[in-house]
Motif scaffolding. Structure first.
Motif, PDB file in Angstrom:
ATOM      1  N   ASP A  86       0.805  -1.229   0.000  1.00 31.64           N
ATOM      2  CA  ASP A  86       0.000   0.000   0.000  1.00 31.64           C
ATOM      3  C   ASP A  86       0.840   1.282   0.000  1.00 31.64           C
ATOM      4  O   ASP A  86       0.421   2.313   0.516  1.00 31.64           O
ATOM      5  CB  ASP A  86      -0.965  -0.015   1.186  1.00 31.64           C
ATOM      6  N   VAL A  87       2.045   1.199  -0.569  1.00 34.03           N
ATOM      7  CA  VAL A  87       2.847   2.423  -0.789  1.00 34.03           C
ATOM      8  C   VAL A  87       3.264   2.429  -2.262  1.00 34.03           C
ATOM      9  O   VAL A  87       3.291   1.370  -2.894  1.00 34.03           O
ATOM     10  CB  VAL A  87       4.121   2.479   0.109  1.00 34.03           C
ATOM     11  N   PRO A  88       3.590   3.596  -2.823  1.00 31.76           N
ATOM     12  CA  PRO A  88       4.017   3.622  -4.221  1.00 31.76           C
ATOM     13  C   PRO A  88       5.331   2.864  -4.431  1.00 31.76           C
ATOM     14  O   PRO A  88       6.201   2.888  -3.560  1.00 31.76           O
ATOM     15  CB  PRO A  88       4.212   5.115  -4.529  1.00 31.76           C
ATOM     16  N   VAL A  89       5.401   2.192  -5.571  1.00 33.07           N
ATOM     17  CA  VAL A  89       6.618   1.459  -5.940  1.00 33.07           C
ATOM     18  C   VAL A  89       7.185   2.140  -7.183  1.00 33.07           C
ATOM     19  O   VAL A  89       6.480   2.309  -8.172  1.00 33.07           O
ATOM     20  CB  VAL A  89       6.292  -0.014  -6.247  1.00 33.07           C
ATOM     21  N   GLU A  90       8.442   2.565  -7.114  1.00 30.77           N
ATOM     22  CA  GLU A  90       9.042   3.278  -8.247  1.00 30.77           C
ATOM     23  C   GLU A  90      10.337   2.624  -8.670  1.00 30.77           C
ATOM     24  O   GLU A  90      11.147   2.252  -7.815  1.00 30.77           O
ATOM     25  CB  GLU A  90       9.389   4.716  -7.823  1.00 30.77           C
ATOM     26  N   VAL A  91      10.537   2.510  -9.970  1.00 30.24           N
ATOM     27  CA  VAL A  91      11.822   2.046 -10.491  1.00 30.24           C
ATOM     28  C   VAL A  91      12.720   3.270 -10.571  1.00 30.24           C
ATOM     29  O   VAL A  91      12.336   4.291 -11.153  1.00 30.24           O
ATOM     30  CB  VAL A  91      11.651   1.397 -11.880  1.00 30.24           C
ATOM     31  N   VAL A  92      13.891   3.190  -9.934  1.00 33.73           N
ATOM     32  CA  VAL A  92      14.770   4.371  -9.867  1.00 33.73           C
ATOM     33  C   VAL A  92      16.142   4.055 -10.466  1.00 33.73           C
ATOM     34  O   VAL A  92      16.578   2.907 -10.488  1.00 33.73           O
ATOM     35  CB  VAL A  92      14.937   4.885  -8.413  1.00 33.73           C
ATOM     36  N   GLY A  93      16.799   5.115 -10.938  1.00 33.16           N
ATOM     37  CA  GLY A  93      18.141   4.980 -11.511  1.00 33.16           C
ATOM     38  C   GLY A  93      19.192   5.576 -10.579  1.00 33.16           C
ATOM     39  O   GLY A  93      18.909   5.895  -9.418  1.00 33.16           O
ATOM     40  N   ASP A  94      20.384   5.746 -11.129  1.00 28.94           N
ATOM     41  CA  ASP A  94      21.516   6.194 -10.318  1.00 28.94           C
ATOM     42  C   ASP A  94      21.396   7.639  -9.845  1.00 28.94           C
ATOM     43  O   ASP A  94      22.082   8.042  -8.910  1.00 28.94           O
ATOM     44  CB  ASP A  94      22.817   6.047 -11.122  1.00 28.94           C
ATOM     45  N   ASP A  95      20.536   8.447 -10.483  1.00 27.48           N
ATOM     46  CA  ASP A  95      20.440   9.852 -10.084  1.00 27.48           C
ATOM     47  C   ASP A  95      19.414  10.079  -8.967  1.00 27.48           C
ATOM     48  O   ASP A  95      19.226  11.196  -8.506  1.00 27.48           O
ATOM     49  CB  ASP A  95      20.124  10.744 -11.305  1.00 27.48           C
ATOM     50  N   GLU A  96      18.774   9.011  -8.502  1.00 28.31           N
ATOM     51  CA  GLU A  96      17.728   9.171  -7.478  1.00 28.31           C
ATOM     52  C   GLU A  96      18.350   9.509  -6.117  1.00 28.31           C
ATOM     53  O   GLU A  96      19.417   9.016  -5.772  1.00 28.31           O
ATOM     54  CB  GLU A  96      16.937   7.863  -7.364  1.00 28.31           C
ATOM     55  N   THR A  97      17.661  10.358  -5.360  1.00 30.90           N
ATOM     56  CA  THR A  97      18.087  10.620  -3.979  1.00 30.90           C
ATOM     57  C   THR A  97      17.045   9.999  -3.038  1.00 30.90           C
ATOM     58  O   THR A  97      15.894   9.790  -3.422  1.00 30.90           O
ATOM     59  CB  THR A  97      18.211  12.132  -3.708  1.00 30.90           C
ATOM     60  N   PHE A  98      17.469   9.710  -1.816  1.00 33.21           N
ATOM     61  CA  PHE A  98      16.616   8.967  -0.882  1.00 33.21           C
ATOM     62  C   PHE A  98      16.564   9.676   0.467  1.00 33.21           C
ATOM     63  O   PHE A  98      17.459  10.452   0.808  1.00 33.21           O
ATOM     64  CB  PHE A  98      17.171   7.547  -0.672  1.00 33.21           C
ATOM     65  N   ASP A  99      15.499   9.386   1.226  1.00 28.87           N
ATOM     66  CA  ASP A  99      15.484   9.790   2.632  1.00 28.87           C
ATOM     67  C   ASP A  99      14.979   8.620   3.479  1.00 28.87           C
ATOM     68  O   ASP A  99      14.690   7.537   2.938  1.00 28.87           O
ATOM     69  CB  ASP A  99      14.680  11.074   2.841  1.00 28.87           C
ATOM     70  N   ARG A 100      14.882   8.832   4.777  1.00 26.90           N
ATOM     71  CA  ARG A 100      14.588   7.715   5.702  1.00 26.90           C
ATOM     72  C   ARG A 100      13.188   7.110   5.516  1.00 26.90           C
ATOM     73  O   ARG A 100      12.863   6.109   6.139  1.00 26.90           O
ATOM     74  CB  ARG A 100      14.758   8.176   7.156  1.00 26.90           C
ATOM     75  N   THR A 101      12.357   7.740   4.691  1.00 27.09           N
ATOM     76  CA  THR A 101      11.028   7.153   4.439  1.00 27.09           C
ATOM     77  C   THR A 101      11.047   6.231   3.219  1.00 27.09           C
ATOM     78  O   THR A 101      10.008   5.706   2.819  1.00 27.09           O
ATOM     79  CB  THR A 101       9.953   8.246   4.229  1.00 27.09           C
ATOM     80  N   ASP A 102      12.227   6.056   2.633  1.00 29.71           N
ATOM     81  CA  ASP A 102      12.338   5.206   1.438  1.00 29.71           C
ATOM     82  C   ASP A 102      12.899   3.824   1.776  1.00 29.71           C
ATOM     83  O   ASP A 102      13.872   3.711   2.527  1.00 29.71           O
ATOM     84  CB  ASP A 102      13.300   5.831   0.415  1.00 29.71           C
ATOM     85  N   ALA A 103      12.299   2.801   1.173  1.00 30.01           N
ATOM     86  CA  ALA A 103      12.899   1.463   1.157  1.00 30.01           C
ATOM     87  C   ALA A 103      13.506   1.281  -0.227  1.00 30.01           C
ATOM     88  O   ALA A 103      12.954   1.773  -1.212  1.00 30.01           O
ATOM     89  CB  ALA A 103      11.839   0.409   1.408  1.00 30.01           C
ATOM     90  N   VAL A 104      14.636   0.584  -0.304  1.00 26.55           N
ATOM     91  CA  VAL A 104      15.285   0.344  -1.597  1.00 26.55           C
ATOM     92  C   VAL A 104      15.547  -1.144  -1.758  1.00 26.55           C
ATOM     93  O   VAL A 104      16.081  -1.787  -0.839  1.00 26.55           O
ATOM     94  CB  VAL A 104      16.640   1.093  -1.699  1.00 26.55           C
ATOM     95  N   ALA A 105      15.193  -1.684  -2.923  1.00 25.46           N
ATOM     96  CA  ALA A 105      15.579  -3.063  -3.269  1.00 25.46           C
ATOM     97  C   ALA A 105      16.521  -2.968  -4.449  1.00 25.46           C
ATOM     98  O   ALA A 105      16.199  -2.328  -5.458  1.00 25.46           O
ATOM     99  CB  ALA A 105      14.345  -3.888  -3.631  1.00 25.46           C
TER     100      ALA A 105
END
Ligand code: NDP
Ligand code: 7N6
Length: 308
Positions: free
Chosen positions: A29-48
């Motif tokens: 129930d959260v958005p799922v986004e395909v990200v590349g090398d230019d993406e920035t993250f914060d503590r609310t992000d999960a990364v696979a």
């Protein structure tokens, strides 16, 4: 903070179709986004991700889609307090079947018959060459998910299975467990030696000339773990000299295995392209694991497969 987004790093496409993987999270129930090398993250992000990136240290949780997380800097994750999880626990069947497949082929000679088939050639081997894996000794080095998957299947084929691990906890189908200090005693007398340990400072180069000399000259080395656990030059020398009989290899010091690597040219070496874990549902298995850990993170529970 609560996780508000799941980012799938494009490096997963090395092993799985990225869109199919992202779609496997439809129930999340959260958005799922395909990200590349230019993406920035914060503590609310999960990364696979398949590969590590420094930017992931800004995320709230990072999941490595591989069991082997040797490319990830666990100290950096610990210093930042960012949990890192891996994908151990799901490769017992896939890698177990490929390891048993190498062994059965090496014994029953399927690889040699296929080589001759490529030339439309009716090849009949020397009487002495074929054997059965039944009653042959297998030593499995590392008895986690991979090692158990191999041991259980080998046991079902009637092989005599022994193993090596640091803890002495018993494992189904394994008749005797040796400590890594007694590696030579464990591999001495085995017809097959299967490597299933992680790549760590302790296991790097664990198999080199002295180990090949201890192994029987009719023994086969199976490596489904990581290339650097085996000294590849030493292995090539041992194969050339007949110190051991052959190998089944899914992993290499350099991948893809360079075209001019001598390992390609041995009749008794079976090479697969680091796809021992491949199935057409790998993306679903990983997505299930990621969703399970996502829910644990949300509930503030201990995370399955946490490695940092
Ligand atoms: P696990 O963590 O489940 O198992 C690792 C096993 O190795 C444990 O039994 C551990 O037992 C043992 N071990 C660790 N260090 C040593 C040591 N120094 N000497 C002897 N035994 C040791 O991992 P998996 O089985 O899931 O995966 C193992 C590795 O295989 C991964 O790290 C990865 O590199 C590789 N892999 C390759 C795949 C492929 O596609 N070819 C697919 C999946 C994994 P104890 O703690 O008792 O020592
Ligand atoms: C497939 C990776 C692992 O460590 O290298 C293997 O799990 C397979 C995504």
């Amino acid at each position: 903070p609560q996780l508000e987004r799941l980012c799938v790093h494009e490096s997963v496409s090395t092993k799985i179709p990225v869109e199919g993987f992202a779609e496997a999270f439809a129930d999340l129930d959260v958005p799922v986004e395909v990200v590349g090398d230019d993406e920035t993250f914060d503590r609310t992000d999960a990364v696979a991700s398949f590969r590590p990136r420094d930017a992931f240290l800004d995320a709230g949780w990072v999941h490595c889609i591989r069991a082997g997380y040797d490319e990830f800097d666990t100290d950096a994750y610990e210093a930042e307090g960012v949990p890192l999880t891996n994908s151990t626990g799901i490769h017992d069947t896939t890698v177990g079947e490929i390891a048993v497949g190498y062994m059965v082929s090496l014994a029953r000679m399927l690889h040699v018959y296929r080589d001759h088939q490529n030339e439309n050639h009716w090849f009949e081997p020397d009487y002495e060459r074929p054997f059965t894996v039944e009653n042959e000794r297998l030593c499995v080095v590392g008895l986690g998910t991979l090692g158990r998957g191999i041991a259980e299947r080998a046991d079902a084929l009637g092989m005599d299975v022994v193993g090596v691990r640091r803890s002495q906890e018993s494992v189904p189908g394994v008749s005797e467990i040796y400590h890594p200090d007694d590696l030579h005693e464990a591999i001495d007398g085995a017809r097959f030696v299967a490597i299933a340990v992680p790549h760590t400072p302790e296991t790097e180069g664990m198999f080199s000339t002295p180990e090949f000399e201890v192994m029987r000259d009719d023994a086969y080395l199976i490596n489904v773990a990581r290339g650097p656990i085996v000294d590849e030059d030493g292995l090539i020398e041992a194969l050339d000299a007949g110190t051991i009989a052959g190998a089944g290899l899914d992993v290499f010091e350099t991948e893809p295995l360079p075209e001019d690597n001598p390992l390609w040219d041995f009749e008794e070496v079976i090479i697969s392209p680091h796809r021992g874990s491949a199935t057409n549902r790998y993306h679903l298995d990983i997505a299930d694991l990621v969703m399970e850990i996502f829910e644990q993170h949300r509930a503030g529970e201990e995370l399955r497969n946490r490695v940092a």
